[in-house]
Each structure stands twice: as structure tokens, then as C-alpha cells.
Design a protein around this motif. Sequence first.
Motif, PDB file in Angstrom:
ATOM      1  N   GLU A 288      11.554 -34.905   2.585  1.00  0.00           N
ATOM      2  CA  GLU A 288      11.339 -33.682   3.357  1.00  0.00           C
ATOM      3  C   GLU A 288       9.848 -33.403   3.557  1.00  0.00           C
ATOM      4  OE1 GLU A 288      12.892 -30.419   5.519  1.00  0.00           O
ATOM      5  OE2 GLU A 288      13.863 -32.191   4.651  1.00  0.00           O
ATOM      6  N   GLU A 289       9.065 -33.627   2.490  1.00  0.00           N
ATOM      7  CA  GLU A 289       7.635 -33.317   2.592  1.00  0.00           C
ATOM      8  C   GLU A 289       6.871 -34.290   3.491  1.00  0.00           C
ATOM      9  OE1 GLU A 289       8.118 -35.280  -1.586  1.00  0.00           O
ATOM     10  OE2 GLU A 289       9.275 -33.975  -0.244  1.00  0.00           O
ATOM     11  N   HIS A 290       7.530 -35.401   3.852  1.00  0.00           N
ATOM     12  CA  HIS A 290       6.878 -36.380   4.728  1.00  0.00           C
ATOM     13  C   HIS A 290       7.181 -36.143   6.211  1.00  0.00           C
ATOM     14  CE1 HIS A 290       6.863 -39.415   1.155  1.00  0.00           C
ATOM     15  NE2 HIS A 290       5.785 -38.651   1.150  1.00  0.00           N
ATOM     16  N   LYS A 291       8.163 -35.304   6.504  1.00  0.00           N
ATOM     17  CA  LYS A 291       8.584 -35.137   7.893  1.00  0.00           C
ATOM     18  C   LYS A 291       7.508 -34.442   8.726  1.00  0.00           C
ATOM     19  CE  LYS A 291      13.553 -35.010   6.977  1.00  0.00           C
ATOM     20  NZ  LYS A 291      14.804 -34.191   7.035  1.00  0.00           N
ATOM     21  N   ALA A 292       7.498 -34.754  10.007  1.00  0.00           N
ATOM     22  CA  ALA A 292       6.556 -34.106  10.927  1.00  0.00           C
ATOM     23  C   ALA A 292       6.809 -32.602  10.936  1.00  0.00           C
ATOM     24  CB  ALA A 292       6.713 -34.676  12.329  1.00  0.00           C
ATOM     25  N   ARG A 293       5.745 -31.831  10.889  1.00  0.00           N
ATOM     26  CA  ARG A 293       5.860 -30.375  10.880  1.00  0.00           C
ATOM     27  C   ARG A 293       5.772 -29.789  12.289  1.00  0.00           C
ATOM     28  NH1 ARG A 293       1.492 -28.197   8.788  1.00  0.00           N
ATOM     29  NH2 ARG A 293       0.269 -30.110   8.835  1.00  0.00           N
ATOM     30  N   PHE A 294       5.292 -30.601  13.241  1.00  0.00           N
ATOM     31  CA  PHE A 294       5.104 -30.123  14.609  1.00  0.00           C
ATOM     32  C   PHE A 294       5.663 -31.138  15.597  1.00  0.00           C
ATOM     33  CE2 PHE A 294       2.005 -27.850  12.167  1.00  0.00           C
ATOM     34  CZ  PHE A 294       1.904 -26.614  12.780  1.00  0.00           C
ATOM     35  N   LYS A 295       5.915 -30.661  16.813  1.00  0.00           N
ATOM     36  CA  LYS A 295       6.216 -31.560  17.912  1.00  0.00           C
ATOM     37  C   LYS A 295       5.263 -31.247  19.055  1.00  0.00           C
ATOM     38  CE  LYS A 295       9.768 -28.782  20.304  1.00  0.00           C
ATOM     39  NZ  LYS A 295      11.157 -28.773  20.824  1.00  0.00           N
ATOM     40  N   SER A 296       4.883 -32.282  19.783  1.00  0.00           N
ATOM     41  CA  SER A 296       3.961 -32.103  20.890  1.00  0.00           C
ATOM     42  C   SER A 296       4.697 -31.528  22.101  1.00  0.00           C
ATOM     43  CB  SER A 296       3.311 -33.434  21.260  1.00  0.00           C
ATOM     44  OG  SER A 296       2.438 -33.269  22.362  1.00  0.00           O
ATOM     45  N   LEU A 297       4.055 -30.606  22.796  1.00  0.00           N
ATOM     46  CA  LEU A 297       4.619 -30.003  23.998  1.00  0.00           C
ATOM     47  C   LEU A 297       3.979 -30.534  25.267  1.00  0.00           C
ATOM     48  CD1 LEU A 297       4.691 -26.298  22.738  1.00  0.00           C
ATOM     49  CD2 LEU A 297       6.610 -27.906  22.806  1.00  0.00           C
ATOM     50  N   LYS A 319      -9.011 -29.533  29.521  1.00  0.00           N
ATOM     51  CA  LYS A 319      -7.965 -30.405  28.983  1.00  0.00           C
ATOM     52  C   LYS A 319      -7.076 -29.554  28.088  1.00  0.00           C
ATOM     53  CE  LYS A 319     -11.078 -34.434  28.759  1.00  0.00           C
ATOM     54  NZ  LYS A 319     -12.310 -33.727  29.207  1.00  0.00           N
ATOM     55  N   LEU A 320      -5.772 -29.644  28.305  1.00  0.00           N
ATOM     56  CA  LEU A 320      -4.830 -28.769  27.603  1.00  0.00           C
ATOM     57  C   LEU A 320      -3.899 -29.588  26.701  1.00  0.00           C
ATOM     58  CD1 LEU A 320      -3.670 -25.807  27.433  1.00  0.00           C
ATOM     59  CD2 LEU A 320      -2.066 -26.507  29.207  1.00  0.00           C
ATOM     60  N   ARG A 321      -3.774 -29.144  25.455  1.00  0.00           N
ATOM     61  CA  ARG A 321      -2.811 -29.725  24.509  1.00  0.00           C
ATOM     62  C   ARG A 321      -2.071 -28.580  23.816  1.00  0.00           C
ATOM     63  NH1 ARG A 321      -3.737 -35.270  23.229  1.00  0.00           N
ATOM     64  NH2 ARG A 321      -5.788 -36.015  23.933  1.00  0.00           N
ATOM     65  N   ALA A 322      -0.816 -28.831  23.424  1.00  0.00           N
ATOM     66  CA  ALA A 322      -0.039 -27.799  22.748  1.00  0.00           C
ATOM     67  C   ALA A 322       0.984 -28.434  21.817  1.00  0.00           C
ATOM     68  CB  ALA A 322       0.670 -26.907  23.768  1.00  0.00           C
ATOM     69  N   VAL A 323       1.248 -27.745  20.695  1.00  0.00           N
ATOM     70  CA  VAL A 323       2.271 -28.187  19.742  1.00  0.00           C
ATOM     71  C   VAL A 323       3.111 -26.994  19.300  1.00  0.00           C
ATOM     72  CG1 VAL A 323       1.025 -30.200  18.836  1.00  0.00           C
ATOM     73  CG2 VAL A 323       0.636 -27.939  17.812  1.00  0.00           C
ATOM     74  N   GLU A 324       4.299 -27.314  18.778  1.00  0.00           N
ATOM     75  CA  GLU A 324       5.204 -26.288  18.250  1.00  0.00           C
ATOM     76  C   GLU A 324       5.608 -26.652  16.831  1.00  0.00           C
ATOM     77  OE1 GLU A 324       9.840 -24.997  18.870  1.00  0.00           O
ATOM     78  OE2 GLU A 324       8.622 -25.295  20.693  1.00  0.00           O
ATOM     79  N   ARG A 325       5.583 -25.652  15.936  1.00  0.00           N
ATOM     80  CA  ARG A 325       6.011 -25.906  14.552  1.00  0.00           C
ATOM     81  C   ARG A 325       7.530 -26.052  14.503  1.00  0.00           C
ATOM     82  NH1 ARG A 325       4.667 -25.645   9.297  1.00  0.00           N
ATOM     83  NH2 ARG A 325       2.545 -24.909   9.575  1.00  0.00           N
ATOM     84  N   ILE A 326       7.987 -27.121  13.885  1.00  0.00           N
ATOM     85  CA  ILE A 326       9.423 -27.360  13.770  1.00  0.00           C
ATOM     86  C   ILE A 326       9.900 -27.414  12.303  1.00  0.00           C
ATOM     87  CG2 ILE A 326       9.644 -28.534  15.981  1.00  0.00           C
ATOM     88  CD1 ILE A 326       9.471 -31.208  14.470  1.00  0.00           C
TER      89      ILE A 326
END
Length: 332
Positions: A288-297, A319-326
Motif C-alpha cells: 500500500e505504501e508503494h502505490k502512486a498517490r497521484f494521477k496525472s491530469l 506550460k500547464l501540468r496538473a495532478v489529482e490525489r488518489i
Amino acid sequence: MTDDNTPRPTSERHLPVLLERCVGLLAPSIQAGIDQRERAVVVDCTLGMGGHSEEMLKRFEGLHLIGLDRDEQALALAGERLAAFSDRTDLVHAVYDEIDEVVADLGFEAVDGVLFDLGVSSLQLDERERGFAYSFDAPLDMRMDTSRGPTAADVVNTYDESDLVRIIRGWGEEKFAGRIASAMVRDRATRPFTTTGELVESIRSVVPAAAARTGGHPAKRTFQALRIEVNEELDVLDRALPAAMDVVGIGGRVVVMSYHSLEDKLTKKHFSAGSKSSAPVGFPVELEEHKARFKSLTKGTEKPTEREIDENPRAASAKLRAVERILRRSPA
């Protein structure tokens, strides 16, 4: 200024970059917060003149906005612009790497969105006495927070030549860094630099005319480098991005607009690290602690359209970048 020397309203002096896309990226997390708790919280880490914040507050009656800016003049102007929403705003004089402290001090455990609009603001470029622009003569200052810290004049007049080369080459990506630093040291021995015009002339004296014709104004990259050094922009950003990512809750989003490759590289580094598994190569099970905490938008970086650039030329390099906490961060 208007014809009668009355300052134009802030809303007329500032065109927010990628306004619709930024608000659109934050909208789902704002609406989710409102649906779940009847209130969403967004931090505008670079409040500037308040354009993005004003639009979000207009669209979402359940939004509480925290606006940060190190520039007291910008903070005052944004306060005037957002006066109608004063019961739903906290405007704080702070550098954006203090986001976690500000959020905690205001009594929030987490927020639903964070916005960064990096680089120098329209206000700072337009106010001549601030010394950010190379196109007119002004005091050689460049501080975003004029209440503290060394000025650009302090840097060019006191740094060793080797340090000037490092800064101009590293932060400005200037191939004539050696020549420019040498000219600075030579010229300051006669008379210390006090204005942007003096510095521009020193730079012009050593940058080949052909390079200026093809690469834009000869002082452009050096001024960028000095601004970054004076305000410690990259060091602050390197601390601010992980702090912002930590302070958003599940479903919360972090949106970053950058304007040169160094900012974008840092953003990509932190977003990529949060969006991939940290499990060791060959590890049989992803804990669980290794899983990605975010996904790219966003797929890579998004850029403004030709229409947006025509309407607001300062958007050209955005330049625009965005992520969402999952996933929640694992307890330490």
C-alpha cells in the motif's frame, strides 16, 4: 494608467493566463468538496492581481479561497479586487513554500485544490520602479517582496565573477554568461550598478549583435537569472510543490503554470514521483505504501492556443501540468 492618470481597475490591468483551463481543472475537486462538506477550500499560491481567484469565487458560492503572495502591493490590489468575497477569503502575506503552515494556521486539515501561476506577474513587469523589466530604466531591485532580502543591485555588485557566471548560465540558460559576468565585474569597478539601464548597457557591450537579432533582447536571460536568484524562486518551488501535494485531500488537485524550462522540470519531477509506484524493481508485491498517490491530469505539458496568445501575449511561454490525489499518504 488612464488619460487622467487614474490607475485602471485591477481587472483591466491583468488578463489571467489559461483561465478557463485552470478553473476547469480545479472545478471537479471544488464541486466535490462543496457536495461533501458544503464548502471547498482552494489555495491560490501566487495570488498576483487575483484574476484566477476572482473567477473561481464567482463560479462557486461554496468556495473558500486562501490567497498567498509575497508581494505586498499585489496582495493589496487583489484585496480590492476580491472585496466582494471578503467573507470567503483569507489573503496572506507569505511565500508559497509556507503553504502547509498557512493552511494549518487557518484551521484546515486539507484543501481541495492548489493553483500556482509561477514567474513574474503582470503587476511586477508593469510597475517600472520594481526593476523587473529591461525595456525601461529603473532602480535595479527585482524583489517580489520589497520588505526584505537583497536586491539585484546587491547581486551584480557583490557576487564573485564565478558566481555570476553560475547564476546567469544556470538560471538564465545564457550562452554568453562568461562574457556578461566579466563585463559586470569590469563595469562595477568604475561605478556600482544602480539601475536596469546601466546593466542593460553593460550586457549589450559584450553580446554579439547577431545573437540579439535572433535570440531576442540581449538582457532577457540575464534579467531572468537575476530575478530567480534574488527571489530564490527555484529553491522555493522545490519546497513548495511537495508541500502543496501533501496538503490536498483525496480528490484534491494541484495545477501548475510555469513559464520556463527550469520551473517545468521541477514540476515534472515532483508530479512524476507522486504519480508512480515506489516499489523496488523486482519487488513481488506492491504494498500500500508503494502505490502512486497521484494521477496525472495532463498529458505532458499543455500550452495556450493561438487565440489565447493573441489575446494575451504573455501567455505564449506558459506550460500547464496538473495532478489529482488518489491515495492518502501513508503515516510516517
